[in-house]
Design an enzyme around this catalytic site. Structure first.
Site, short mmCIF file in Angstrom:
data_model
loop_
_atom_site.label_atom_id
_atom_site.label_comp_id
_atom_site.label_asym_id
_atom_site.label_seq_id
_atom_site.Cartn_x
_atom_site.Cartn_y
_atom_site.Cartn_z
CB CYS A 199 84.95 -19.56 41.43
SG CYS A 199 85.88 -18.67 42.71
CB THR A 200 81.47 -21.09 44.80
OG1 THR A 200 81.47 -22.12 43.82
CG2 THR A 200 80.25 -21.20 45.68
#
Ligand SMILES: [Zn+2]
Ligand SMILES: [Zn+2]
Length: 357
Positions: A199-200
């Site tokens: 994810c980020t």
């Protein structure tokens, strides 16, 4: 010695030097038991306000999640303050590659029920039984493994402008939906496949990996520090970049370019484009992808209707909005029906699935 953010003291000093009087954009999170969130929140606000920190910080009994910017000259003092908090000592800081002094305009420290709105009932599974953290080098190796299923744990509007090669990018608006969708599709492969996720900044995978292990997946891996930290590592270590396009970020910058590939399309004309914008009509504010020529032609609006409203004098617009709630389009994030070239991610998910699994 393991230094935070995988930067040596020398590299860190160089970074601060380069930034000069500029601000550094930083994000970090930590799951930790915080008993008095209100007191903790006030403590952070007072200390960080004095250091001219700006940003959005969430504090909950489960931990802290922070996206902020700090003047480069105050960075060492900021870091020293973090080190005075036992569970934040040497916390991994993700420092953005592109700096924008206007990434955040205010300091907001908020007490929330959770640091990520994950929609999960944490009591139902062991959140500390996480997947294996892997660094960029190991991640690059893993995602080439034919036994790997690579999953993007972000939402559709994030993965639309950039994702890892061969990643499954679920067509979802929320993290919760994503969890179910992936579990359902990989049900038959809980033991034989390697489930690799990213994810980020890594925070969503902390919960997701524990959730999948609870659901019976045997081989669960997560990219440590997420895309942000991956990019730092490939640059510092000269590794091959396997991320295509841009990384969507949650501040005014909207995204960081990671590779030159433009993988998305203008939602209005279909030409290659990967810049998100908010419709200029205050009553709409739809988040969508718009190319430069449509931006000019449509006056930064998502529809002719919005364009007409946006041309009205300010007072008239205000009068029109009166009594009306925000348009639902705000939450559609590029999925509003009137956008002819909005991306159909469902198809991509289906294709990849048959391909990979
Ligand atoms: Zn266009
Ligand atoms: Zn609009």
């Amino acid at each position: 010695m393991q230094l935070y953010n995988n930067l040596s003291a020398k590299e860190r000093a160089e970074l601060i030097e380069q930034a000069g009087k500029e601000r550094l954009t930083i994000s970090f999170y930590k799951y930790a038991k915080i008993n008095n969130t209100e007191i903790f929140r006030n403590h952070l606000f007072i200390a960080w306000d004095a250091l001219d920190v700006l940003g959005r910080i969430y504090v909950a009994t489960e931990g802290i999640n922070a996206q902020l910017s700090v003047p480069a000259e105050n960075f060492n003092a900021f870091k020293a303050h973090l080190d005075t908090i036992s569970f934040l000592e040497n916390v991994r800081l993700n420092i953005a590659i592109e700096h924008d002094n206007f990434a955040f305009l205010k300091l907001k420290v908020k007490v929330r029920k959770k640091i990520v709105a994950d929609g999960l009932n944490d009591q139902s599974f062991d959140v500390t039984n996480k997947g294996v953290h892997v660094n960029a080098e190991k991640f690059n190796e893993l995602i080439e493994d034919p036994n790997t299923v690579l999953v993007d744990m972000r939402n559709h509007y994030e993965s639309e402008i950039g994702h890892f090669k061969n990643a499954i990018t679920p067509d979802v608006d929320t993290f919760r939906e994503s969890l179910d969708l992936i579990e359902e599709d990989l049900r038959a492969h809980k033991e034989d496949k390697k489930l690799v996720m990213y994810c980020t900044g890594g925070i969503r995978c902390e919960k997701a990996s524990a959730y999948y292990k609870h659901k019976g997946f045997k081989n669960v891996f997560q990219l440590e520090g997420g895309i942000i930290n991956y990019v730092r590592q490939i640059e510092a270590q000269g590794l091959e970049n396997k991320f295509l396009g841009k990384n969507f970020v949650f501040d005014q910058r909207r995204s960081e370019r990671i590779s030159d590939d433009v993988i998305a399309h203008c939602h209005q004309c279909g030409e290659p484009a990967d810049l998100h914008t908010n419709c200029a009509n205050e009553a709409c504010h739809l988040l969508f992808i718009q190319c430069d020529s449509c931006k000019e032609k449509m006056e930064n609006c998502c529809s002719t209707n919005c364009m007409e409203i946006n041309r009205l004098p300010h007072e008239e617009q205000k009068a029109l909005r009166k009594g009306q709630g925000n348009s639902n389009d705000i939450f559609k994030k590029g999925r509003a029906d009137h956008l002819p070239y909005k991306k159909d991610l469902r198809n991509i998910f289906e294709t990849l699935k048959t391909d990979k699994v």
